[in-house]
Design a protein around this motif. Structure first.
Motif, short mmCIF file in Angstrom:
data_model
loop_
_atom_site.label_atom_id
_atom_site.label_comp_id
_atom_site.label_asym_id
_atom_site.label_seq_id
_atom_site.Cartn_x
_atom_site.Cartn_y
_atom_site.Cartn_z
N ASP A 1 0.75 -1.22 -0.07
CA ASP A 1 -0.09 0.02 0.00
C ASP A 1 0.73 1.27 0.00
OD1 ASP A 1 -2.26 -1.36 0.16
OD2 ASP A 1 -2.68 -1.30 2.22
N ALA B 1 -5.90 0.63 -1.03
CA ALA B 1 -5.10 0.65 0.46
C ALA B 1 -6.44 0.86 1.57
CB ALA B 1 -4.42 2.05 0.61
N ALA B 2 -7.35 1.22 1.25
CA ALA B 2 -8.84 1.05 2.20
C ALA B 2 -9.68 -0.13 2.14
CB ALA B 2 -9.51 2.28 1.85
N SER B 3 -8.95 -1.25 1.36
CA SER B 3 -9.89 -2.45 1.18
C SER B 3 -9.21 -3.68 2.02
CB SER B 3 -10.08 -2.54 -0.41
OG SER B 3 -10.55 -1.61 -0.85
N THR C 1 -6.62 -2.61 6.20
CA THR C 1 -6.24 -1.31 6.08
C THR C 1 -4.75 -1.24 6.75
OG1 THR C 1 -7.17 -0.61 8.16
CG2 THR C 1 -8.51 -0.36 6.14
N GLU D 1 -5.05 -1.92 10.68
CA GLU D 1 -5.50 -2.99 10.95
C GLU D 1 -3.97 -4.14 10.62
OE1 GLU D 1 -10.17 -3.49 9.31
OE2 GLU D 1 -8.33 -4.01 8.13
N ALA E 1 -13.03 -3.19 8.81
CA ALA E 1 -12.46 -2.06 8.42
C ALA E 1 -13.41 -0.79 8.37
CB ALA E 1 -12.16 -2.24 6.78
#
Length: 338
Positions: free
Chosen positions: A261, A297-299, A302, A305, A331
């Motif tokens: 990411d 990157a948000a999937s 993250t 996490e 998420a």
């Protein structure tokens, strides 16, 4: 342990790069942008015919019979090409969802409270460990609402508020959904790796072609440092993604996602910087890599996490690799799954 690619793996990667160069070149990429990210079903079936989705199915089930390391190579190439669509969800649904392996069905997935990618075009949507099809899918789509996506190649819908509840949960559901999520994170990391490598190449090529004050801008120390930093982010991410594909360990996958990411997002930003004013224009492709990198990157896993998983692994409370606790909390709201 030898992490070098075998001859067969190199041939697989080269073959996928050649295929995508033929069926999804820059003209088709820009046409997809003009369509607002609408999927090309012919392209989807061509990917299915090439074994993209059935790669890890056993040969007796009509698949190719390969593993995660080979899947990572294909998804890396997909990331390089900015191939649109819920590739990860359809790949992971091959077998359980009819038509997914052959590319006849488009499958997307719900990832926590994130908007769902390509929902309007999906033939099935994965909710937890279950796949919604038919009337259940139509009801689900009718209850969702479109939201604006930062990526013009990824249309998004806000799912119903109860979408996280699987329609027919079983005792196996948490572990199955957890394994799905961690494999989705690894394949997404592979896409990020491909994007990071492509933007590095684009930046180096532009730095060699573009001249200022009678010299290529790549001869200037500031530009050299940017290009070197891009490579220095890409190669550790590559090593982490390839190693995680071999072990399948959730903690190593978290580290790979974190590095990939960072490489994808920061490399796209540096590539845009090296391109200067033209990098901000709609006609340039750099912004497409950056926007897709932000969504990925948000999937699935993250940065926050992944950091929590890695911190837990350093202490006495490290989750066991096969437990559902190893897959992290839900998420936060951003981006799109699939």
């Amino acid at each position: 342990m030898d992490f070098q690619l075998s001859d067969d793996q190199r041939a697989l990667r080269s073959g996928m790069r050649d295929l995508l160069g033929a069926v999804f070149d820059r003209d088709r990429l820009r046409a997809a942008v003009d369509r607002g990210g609408a999927l090309d079903r012919t392209l989807w079936r061509e990917l299915g015919a090439a074994g993209f989705f059935a790669l890890r199915l056993p040969e007796e089930a009509g698949g190719v019979g390969l593993g995660l390391p080979e899947a990572v190579l294909l998804f890396e190439e997909a990331g390089r090409a900015l191939l649109p669509g819920p590739l990860v969800a359809t790949h992971l649904a091959a077998g359980p969802v009819k038509g997914a392996a052959e590319g006849e069905a488009v499958v997307t997935a719900v990832d926590g409270r994130l908007p769902v990618a390509h929902l309007a075009e999906a033939d099935a949507v994965l909710v937890g460990a279950e796949a919604l099809t038919g009337e259940a899918l139509r009801d689900f789509v009718a209850a969702a609402r479109p939201v604006r996506s930062m990526d013009p190649l990824t249309p998004l819908h806000r799912a119903p508020t109860d979408a996280e509840r699987a329609p027919a949960a079983t005792e196996r559901t948490p572990a199955h959904a957890g394994r799905f999520r961690i494999e989705a994170a690894l394949l997404t990391a592979a896409e990020q790796l491909g994007s990071a490598a492509r933007t590095t190449e684009a930046a180096v090529q532009h730095a060699g072609d573009r001249e200022q004050f009678g010299s290529p801008i790549g001869s200037f120390q500031a530009v050299k440092h940017l290009c070197a930093d891009m490579l220095a982010r890409t190669e550790p991410a590559r090593a982490a993604v390839y190693a995680a594909a071999l072990t399948g360990d959730p903690v190593e996958i978290a580290a790979a996602k974190l590095l990939a990411d960072e490489a994808a997002v920061r490399n796209a930003r540096d590539c845009l910087q090296i391109h200067g004013g033209m990098g901000f224009t709609w006609e340039a492709d750099v912004h497409l890599h950056l926007k897709r990198a932000w969504l990925r990157a948000a999937s699935w896993l993250t940065g926050g996490e992944a950091e929590e998983l890695l911190a837990a692994a350093l202490g006495a409370a490290r989750p066991l690799p096969g437990s559902s606790a190893a897959y992290g909390p839900e998420a936060p709201e951003a981006g799109g799954g699939g």
